[in-house]
Design a protein around this motif. Structure first.
Motif, PDB file in Angstrom:
ATOM      1  N   ASP A 300       0.864  -1.151   0.003  1.00 57.60           N
ATOM      2  CA  ASP A 300       0.160  -0.089   0.023  1.00 57.60           C
ATOM      3  C   ASP A 300       0.976   1.373   0.057  1.00 57.60           C
ATOM      4  O   ASP A 300       1.681   1.541   0.973  1.00 57.60           O
ATOM      5  CB  ASP A 300      -1.017  -0.004   1.206  1.00 57.60           C
ATOM      6  CG  ASP A 300      -1.960   1.115   1.202  1.00 57.60           C
ATOM      7  OD1 ASP A 300      -1.594   2.157   0.540  1.00 57.60           O
ATOM      8  OD2 ASP A 300      -2.953   0.772   1.732  1.00 57.60           O
ATOM      9  N   THR A 301       0.911   2.085  -1.048  1.00 57.68           N
ATOM     10  CA  THR A 301       1.762   3.242  -1.402  1.00 57.68           C
ATOM     11  C   THR A 301       1.239   4.427  -0.229  1.00 57.68           C
ATOM     12  O   THR A 301       2.226   4.975   0.219  1.00 57.68           O
ATOM     13  CB  THR A 301       1.597   3.669  -2.537  1.00 57.68           C
ATOM     14  OG1 THR A 301       0.315   4.160  -2.919  1.00 57.68           O
ATOM     15  CG2 THR A 301       2.281   3.012  -3.690  1.00 57.68           C
ATOM     16  N   VAL A 302       0.237   4.396   0.220  1.00 60.45           N
ATOM     17  CA  VAL A 302      -0.354   5.304   1.168  1.00 60.45           C
ATOM     18  C   VAL A 302       0.563   4.820   2.694  1.00 60.45           C
ATOM     19  O   VAL A 302       1.041   5.591   3.356  1.00 60.45           O
ATOM     20  CB  VAL A 302      -1.776   5.440   1.335  1.00 60.45           C
ATOM     21  CG1 VAL A 302      -2.222   6.258   2.599  1.00 60.45           C
ATOM     22  CG2 VAL A 302      -2.466   6.018   0.188  1.00 60.45           C
ATOM     23  N   LYS A 303       0.300   3.375   2.999  1.00 64.90           N
ATOM     24  CA  LYS A 303       0.628   3.099   4.110  1.00 64.90           C
ATOM     25  C   LYS A 303       2.187   3.067   4.355  1.00 64.90           C
ATOM     26  O   LYS A 303       2.790   3.251   5.167  1.00 64.90           O
ATOM     27  CB  LYS A 303       0.162   1.777   4.403  1.00 64.90           C
ATOM     28  CG  LYS A 303      -1.373   1.553   4.586  1.00 64.90           C
ATOM     29  CD  LYS A 303      -1.797   2.265   5.649  1.00 64.90           C
ATOM     30  CE  LYS A 303      -3.365   1.994   5.898  1.00 64.90           C
ATOM     31  NZ  LYS A 303      -4.261   2.982   6.793  1.00 64.90           N
ATOM     32  N   LEU A 304       2.847   2.944   3.152  1.00 66.56           N
ATOM     33  CA  LEU A 304       4.269   3.039   3.131  1.00 66.56           C
ATOM     34  C   LEU A 304       4.995   4.319   3.105  1.00 66.56           C
ATOM     35  O   LEU A 304       5.982   4.448   3.035  1.00 66.56           O
ATOM     36  CB  LEU A 304       4.919   2.024   1.933  1.00 66.56           C
ATOM     37  CG  LEU A 304       4.421   0.651   1.894  1.00 66.56           C
ATOM     38  CD1 LEU A 304       4.800  -0.234   0.582  1.00 66.56           C
ATOM     39  CD2 LEU A 304       5.138  -0.221   3.303  1.00 66.56           C
ATOM     40  N   GLY A 305       4.269   5.253   3.185  1.00 61.78           N
ATOM     41  CA  GLY A 305       4.741   6.614   3.070  1.00 61.78           C
ATOM     42  C   GLY A 305       5.183   7.106   1.732  1.00 61.78           C
ATOM     43  O   GLY A 305       6.032   8.202   1.615  1.00 61.78           O
ATOM     44  N   GLN A 306       4.887   6.412   0.703  1.00 58.29           N
ATOM     45  CA  GLN A 306       5.597   6.670  -0.682  1.00 58.29           C
ATOM     46  C   GLN A 306       4.904   7.841  -1.481  1.00 58.29           C
ATOM     47  O   GLN A 306       5.302   8.261  -2.563  1.00 58.29           O
ATOM     48  CB  GLN A 306       5.404   5.312  -1.537  1.00 58.29           C
ATOM     49  CG  GLN A 306       6.373   4.187  -0.974  1.00 58.29           C
ATOM     50  CD  GLN A 306       6.191   2.929  -1.686  1.00 58.29           C
ATOM     51  OE1 GLN A 306       5.572   3.018  -2.820  1.00 58.29           O
ATOM     52  NE2 GLN A 306       6.825   1.969  -1.581  1.00 58.29           N
ATOM     53  N   LEU A 307       3.691   8.222  -0.754  1.00 61.30           N
ATOM     54  CA  LEU A 307       2.954   9.395  -1.706  1.00 61.30           C
ATOM     55  C   LEU A 307       3.047  10.643  -1.095  1.00 61.30           C
ATOM     56  O   LEU A 307       3.248  10.968   0.043  1.00 61.30           O
ATOM     57  CB  LEU A 307       1.540   8.917  -1.851  1.00 61.30           C
ATOM     58  CG  LEU A 307       0.993   7.617  -2.345  1.00 61.30           C
ATOM     59  CD1 LEU A 307      -0.424   7.507  -2.430  1.00 61.30           C
ATOM     60  CD2 LEU A 307       1.724   7.384  -3.842  1.00 61.30           C
ATOM     61  N   ASP A 308       3.094  11.664  -1.916  1.00 63.19           N
ATOM     62  CA  ASP A 308       3.396  13.068  -1.293  1.00 63.19           C
ATOM     63  C   ASP A 308       1.677  13.544  -0.963  1.00 63.19           C
ATOM     64  O   ASP A 308       0.851  12.832  -0.795  1.00 63.19           O
ATOM     65  CB  ASP A 308       3.641  13.947  -2.629  1.00 63.19           C
ATOM     66  CG  ASP A 308       2.942  14.025  -4.042  1.00 63.19           C
ATOM     67  OD1 ASP A 308       1.582  13.742  -3.883  1.00 63.19           O
ATOM     68  OD2 ASP A 308       3.611  14.495  -4.895  1.00 63.19           O
ATOM     69  N   ASN A 309       1.770  14.959  -0.661  1.00 64.55           N
ATOM     70  CA  ASN A 309       0.506  15.144  -0.092  1.00 64.55           C
ATOM     71  C   ASN A 309      -0.386  15.498  -1.229  1.00 64.55           C
ATOM     72  O   ASN A 309      -1.698  15.923  -0.996  1.00 64.55           O
ATOM     73  CB  ASN A 309       0.713  16.638   0.624  1.00 64.55           C
ATOM     74  CG  ASN A 309       1.441  17.590  -0.012  1.00 64.55           C
ATOM     75  OD1 ASN A 309       1.666  17.539  -1.188  1.00 64.55           O
ATOM     76  ND2 ASN A 309       2.243  18.473   0.558  1.00 64.55           N
ATOM     77  N   CYS A 310      -0.100  15.210  -2.250  1.00 61.71           N
ATOM     78  CA  CYS A 310      -1.080  15.205  -3.501  1.00 61.71           C
ATOM     79  C   CYS A 310      -1.729  13.988  -3.983  1.00 61.71           C
ATOM     80  O   CYS A 310      -2.164  13.735  -5.112  1.00 61.71           O
ATOM     81  CB  CYS A 310      -0.511  16.067  -4.694  1.00 61.71           C
ATOM     82  SG  CYS A 310      -0.055  17.763  -4.198  1.00 61.71           S
ATOM     83  N   GLY A 311      -1.279  12.712  -3.518  1.00 64.45           N
ATOM     84  CA  GLY A 311      -1.747  11.550  -3.848  1.00 64.45           C
ATOM     85  C   GLY A 311      -0.740  10.741  -5.023  1.00 64.45           C
ATOM     86  O   GLY A 311      -1.144   9.670  -5.451  1.00 64.45           O
ATOM     87  N   GLY A 312       0.289  11.310  -5.135  1.00 67.75           N
ATOM     88  CA  GLY A 312       1.243  10.953  -6.260  1.00 67.75           C
ATOM     89  C   GLY A 312       2.723  10.854  -5.935  1.00 67.75           C
ATOM     90  O   GLY A 312       3.024  10.977  -4.822  1.00 67.75           O
ATOM     91  N   HIS A 313       3.488  10.074  -6.729  1.00 67.08           N
ATOM     92  CA  HIS A 313       4.981  10.089  -6.593  1.00 67.08           C
ATOM     93  C   HIS A 313       5.589   9.989  -8.073  1.00 67.08           C
ATOM     94  O   HIS A 313       4.722   9.650  -9.001  1.00 67.08           O
ATOM     95  CB  HIS A 313       5.249   9.153  -5.615  1.00 67.08           C
ATOM     96  CG  HIS A 313       4.979   7.831  -5.841  1.00 67.08           C
ATOM     97  ND1 HIS A 313       5.647   6.401  -5.207  1.00 67.08           N
ATOM     98  CD2 HIS A 313       4.497   7.015  -7.031  1.00 67.08           C
ATOM     99  CE1 HIS A 313       5.230   5.394  -5.777  1.00 67.08           C
ATOM    100  NE2 HIS A 313       4.376   5.786  -6.917  1.00 67.08           N
ATOM    101  N   ALA A 314       6.852   9.936  -7.893  1.00 66.45           N
ATOM    102  CA  ALA A 314       7.703   9.503  -9.257  1.00 66.45           C
ATOM    103  C   ALA A 314       7.929   8.104  -9.221  1.00 66.45           C
ATOM    104  O   ALA A 314       8.443   7.460  -8.094  1.00 66.45           O
ATOM    105  CB  ALA A 314       8.951  10.009  -9.245  1.00 66.45           C
TER     106      ALA A 314
END
Length: 485
Positions: A300-314
């Motif tokens: 889970d990208t949310v639980k893993l802290g992988q997403l920014d405050n906009c819901g995305g990442h690279a």
């Protein structure tokens, strides 16, 4: 856009027309032949129509009847004002006009839907100073032309009581520096596919994302962008993979115009759709294809802290995309509301926010395993949610996964620099992403008390970028390289 040609103004022709008092002078009558003109650089475009394409019904009497959005670039340096007109040639020497606007300030580069900038002239439909939506009474396609004029001064209309197209053309004949046109067609009683196309176009244009283009063929609407959003990004991440967002020019997302519910659901290790700002949307996972019936907190990208405050990442290809509700995009939408479409799945069904389109609450159990439910207008719709899976995690409609787009990974003269990057164990602190005035994009972060960074700027090669980095993955050494899409 295809280059257009400058008009050459013939004074003798103009005097002859004025002397005859023609009320129906065509463009050719007033401003002469185009055959010997010089190539110009003025560019006219719109995110809801393309040259030689179709005029969405929203801008006609069959729809809302509002004026469309236009944008332009590369005007002559001496431009003091602009003028815009829309006309239809009924017959040689006989034109109808629907939109006349002038005294548009030289600093203007775009006009939004249903917007007036400067002064509004009269139309030939009802003689009022307003946009008159086309309402053709005949059969077949009708051609409508939007014209943009870059002027060296404001037109002198002191002694003109009613400023129509002909009056304005006469007033600007000697102050036109450059002009460009965009022609579109419209046929009454358009097909269902055309209506579906317009819904995709409107979802983008009404949200105000003028840098995203939507075109259609008989099967798909294509949402084209560089996948790089204008909102804040990457800030707030702790579980970074040390990737940084890099534009993916001309990413084209195909949305089915005639969606059909499939016999089985689809999950893929790639984007499942696209947000209306042109950013791809993935499921919640960082681990590829899902077991859609069993939630996995370890991916889970949310639980893993992988997403920014906009819901995305690279992602691994330094490509920006969403895995959860695109909150920063929602804040930037000009039509932010419960009934606003915020994205499209590749099977052709729309994506809405946390509530039903009428604003009512979505109850526990209303959404299916793909995070959607039946819809009276589209047959089906997806939603975002505060709890996993956050956004659509599978596709309910028929889709050809072989044609779905993927962002090309970066390749360069030192492949090891951007390869084998892995999330530092236990995460990082103080990750910040900034863009300097010169355009350099830098991501800095701290790991076990040490500072690390990834930075790049546009290279002198097309679609290439010059990188410098100091990463945890590569032991904190400084590395450089040029990488291209």
């Amino acid at each position: 856009m295809k280059d257009h040609k400058k008009f050459i103004f013939y004074v003798s022709t103009l005097i002859s027309i004025i002397a005859c008092g023609s009320d129906n002078a065509s463009t050719q009558d007033i401003i002469g032949s185009e055959t010997d003109a010089e190539t110009n650089n003025l560019v006219l475009s719109s995110n809801i129509m393309v040259n030689n394409g179709s005029l969405p019904s929203t801008y006609t009497c069959d729809g809302e009847g509002i004026s469309p959005n236009l944008s332009w670039s590369n005007p002559p340096t001496d431009t003091k004002s602009f003028a815009v007109m829309m006309h239809h040639d009924v017959a040689p020497g006989d034109s109808h006009w629907y939109w006349v606007m002038y005294d548009i300030p030289s600093s203007t580069t775009a006009i939004n839907d249903n917007e007036t900038i400067g002064q509004m002239g009269s139309n030939s439909v009802n003689d009022l100073n307003e946009y008159a939506p086309p309402c053709s009474q005949g059969s077949g396609d009708k051609l409508y032309t939007f014209s943009l004029y870059a002027l060296s001064d404001s037109p002198d209309l002191t002694n003109v009581n009613n400023v129509g197209r002909n009056e304005l053309l006469s007033a600007i004949s000697n102050i036109t520096l450059d002009t460009v046109t965009l022609s579109v067609s419209y046929q009454r009683n358009n097909s269902t596919s055309s209506t579906a196309c317009e819904k995709v176009q409107l979802s983008v244009s009404q949200a105000g994302f003028n840098d995203v283009n939507v075109t259609c063929d008989t099967e798909f609407a294509y949402i084209t962008s560089d996948t790089y959003p204008s909102h804040d990004l990457m800030n707030g991440i702790t579980g970074t993979n040390e990737q940084i967002p890099v534009p993916a020019v001309n990413y084209s997302a195909p949305i089915k115009l005639s969606p059909v519910i499939a016999s089985s659901k689809t999950t893929i290790d790639a984007a499942l759709g696209v947000a209306i700002n042109g950013v791809p949307i993935y499921d919640y996972s960082s681990q590829g294809e899902l077991d859609i019936y069993n939630y996995d907190a370890n991916s889970d990208t949310v639980k893993l802290g992988q997403l920014d405050n906009c819901g995305g990442h690279a992602g691994r290809g330094d490509d920006y995309h969403y895995h959860a509700s695109p909150d920063c995009m929602l804040d930037a939408m000009t039509n932010k509301s419960a009934d606003a479409i915020i994205g499209w799945a590749y099977d052709g069904y729309p994506l809405y926010g946390h509530t039903n389109p009428d604003g009512s609450q979505i109850n526990l159990g209303d959404l299916d395993v793909c995070n959607g439910q039946n819809d009276n207008d589209f047959g089906y719709r997806y939603h975002t949610s505060e709890q996993a899976p956050y956004i659509f995690q599978c596709l309910v409609g028929e889709v050809d996964t072989n044609i779905l787009p993927r962002v090309s990974p970066l390749s360069g003269n030192n492949s090891n620099v951007r390869a084998d990057l892995t999330p530092p164990q236990d995460g990082v602190e103080n990750l910040k992403h900034v863009i300097s005035d010169s355009g350099t994009r830098t991501m800095t972060y701290t790991y076990q008390g040490q500072e690390y960074y990834v930075s790049y700027q546009v290279s002198n090669q097309t679609n290439c970028y010059d990188f410098e980095q100091k990463t945890v993955s590569h032991g904190g050494i400084i590395e450089t390289g040029t990488f291209c899409r």
